[in-house]
Design a protein around this motif. Structure first.
Motif, PDB file in Angstrom:
ATOM      1  N   LEU A 261      -4.760   3.361   1.721  1.00 37.95           N
ATOM      2  CA  LEU A 261      -3.311   3.187   1.705  1.00 37.95           C
ATOM      3  C   LEU A 261      -2.824   2.787   0.317  1.00 37.95           C
ATOM      4  CD1 LEU A 261      -0.774   3.226   3.460  1.00 37.95           C
ATOM      5  CD2 LEU A 261      -1.183   0.816   3.949  1.00 37.95           C
ATOM      6  N   ARG A 262      -3.583   1.941  -0.379  1.00 43.43           N
ATOM      7  CA  ARG A 262      -3.217   1.523  -1.731  1.00 43.43           C
ATOM      8  C   ARG A 262      -3.188   2.736  -2.666  1.00 43.43           C
ATOM      9  NH1 ARG A 262      -7.441  -1.785  -3.666  1.00 43.43           N
ATOM     10  NH2 ARG A 262      -6.875  -3.211  -2.001  1.00 43.43           N
ATOM     11  N   ARG A 263      -4.178   3.617  -2.532  1.00 48.94           N
ATOM     12  CA  ARG A 263      -4.191   4.832  -3.362  1.00 48.94           C
ATOM     13  C   ARG A 263      -2.985   5.725  -3.056  1.00 48.94           C
ATOM     14  NH1 ARG A 263      -9.768   5.599  -1.628  1.00 48.94           N
ATOM     15  NH2 ARG A 263     -11.020   4.250  -2.930  1.00 48.94           N
ATOM     16  N   GLN A 264      -2.687   5.887  -1.775  1.00 46.84           N
ATOM     17  CA  GLN A 264      -1.539   6.710  -1.392  1.00 46.84           C
ATOM     18  C   GLN A 264      -0.244   6.144  -1.969  1.00 46.84           C
ATOM     19  OE1 GLN A 264      -1.572   6.842   2.879  1.00 46.84           O
ATOM     20  NE2 GLN A 264      -2.903   8.642   2.967  1.00 46.84           N
ATOM     21  N   MET A 265      -0.072   4.850  -1.869  1.00 49.25           N
ATOM     22  CA  MET A 265       1.143   4.227  -2.395  1.00 49.25           C
ATOM     23  C   MET A 265       1.194   4.342  -3.923  1.00 49.25           C
ATOM     24  SD  MET A 265       2.704   3.484   0.287  1.00 49.25           S
ATOM     25  CE  MET A 265       4.085   2.642  -0.396  1.00 49.25           C
ATOM     26  N   TRP A 266       0.063   4.237  -4.601  1.00 50.08           N
ATOM     27  CA  TRP A 266       0.038   4.383  -6.051  1.00 50.08           C
ATOM     28  C   TRP A 266       0.457   5.790  -6.439  1.00 50.08           C
ATOM     29  CZ3 TRP A 266      -2.840   7.269  -9.594  1.00 50.08           C
ATOM     30  CH2 TRP A 266      -2.727   6.860 -10.928  1.00 50.08           C
ATOM     31  N   TRP A 267      -0.079   6.811  -5.748  1.00 50.83           N
ATOM     32  CA  TRP A 267       0.310   8.192  -6.055  1.00 50.83           C
ATOM     33  C   TRP A 267       1.786   8.422  -5.758  1.00 50.83           C
ATOM     34  CZ3 TRP A 267      -1.744  11.293  -9.251  1.00 50.83           C
ATOM     35  CH2 TRP A 267      -3.109  11.292  -9.484  1.00 50.83           C
ATOM     36  N   ARG A 268       2.274   7.857  -4.672  1.00 49.22           N
ATOM     37  CA  ARG A 268       3.690   8.001  -4.340  1.00 49.22           C
ATOM     38  C   ARG A 268       4.547   7.383  -5.439  1.00 49.22           C
ATOM     39  NH1 ARG A 268       5.426   6.204   1.473  1.00 49.22           N
ATOM     40  NH2 ARG A 268       4.219   8.073   1.937  1.00 49.22           N
ATOM     41  N   GLY A 269       4.161   6.208  -5.921  1.00 50.58           N
ATOM     42  CA  GLY A 269       4.884   5.565  -7.019  1.00 50.58           C
ATOM     43  C   GLY A 269       4.850   6.408  -8.278  1.00 50.58           C
ATOM     44  N   CYS A 270       3.683   7.001  -8.568  1.00 47.49           N
ATOM     45  CA  CYS A 270       3.580   7.875  -9.749  1.00 47.49           C
ATOM     46  C   CYS A 270       4.491   9.089  -9.611  1.00 47.49           C
ATOM     47  CB  CYS A 270       2.137   8.334  -9.947  1.00 47.49           C
ATOM     48  SG  CYS A 270       1.054   7.035 -10.551  1.00 47.49           S
TER      49      CYS A 270
END
Length: 163
Positions: free
Chosen positions: A105-114
């Motif tokens: 989930l942390r990776r998904q949120m990081w990509w979404r932020g990017c």
């Protein structure tokens, strides 16, 4: 689970079974020799030797009771330890699954932020480019500021205005 034992036996409980067994073994046709071995010596049953035997037997009975209680406690403790071990394994599995899911989930949120940052940067660059183009065209006197907006509006609505 071990069978439940009677913790404190009465003399009647112990001697009752012995008496019934002796009664079954002793019949009317038994001789004195058999009676001696089955019943013990006849005569007074009171005396210092018999009291010592009863005292030792009472101590043995107490030790047996304590040992039975200890065995029961050890078995119950073992069952509780098994339950506790099962719960701890389950908790460990759940913690591992939670950790893996949180990383994902942390990776998904990081990509979404990017992605959001990239889109915002692209929009800002396009707006900046439009402003620069308008300023450059304004200075070269090709377009005047009000005419620039008129051209943009016409271009957007595909209108044809001629002066």
């Amino acid at each position: 689970m071990p069978p439940k034992f009677k913790r404190h036996l009465n003399d009647d409980d112990v001697t009752g079974s012995v008496k019934s067994e002796r009664r079954n073994l002793l019949e009317d046709d038994s001789d004195e020799e058999e009676d001696f071995f089955l019943r013990g010596p006849s005569g007074p049953r009171f005396g210092p030797r018999n009291d010592k035997i009863k005292h030792v037997q009472n101590q043995v009975d107490e030790v047996i009771d304590v040992m039975q209680e200890n065995i029961t406690k050890v078995i119950e403790r073992g069952e509780r330890l098994d339950e506790l071990q099962d719960k701890s394994e389950s908790l460990s599995d759940n913690a591992t699954a939670f950790s893996n899911r949180s990383k994902q989930l942390r990776r998904q949120m990081w990509w979404r932020g990017c992605k959001i940052k990239a889109i915002m940067a692209l929009v800002a660059a396009i707006l900046l480019l439009v402003i620069v183009i308008i300023i450059v065209l304004e200075r070269t006197s090709v377009l005047h500021f009000p005419d620039c907006f008129l051209i943009l509006i016409c271009f957007e609505f595909e209108l044809d205005f001629s002066y």
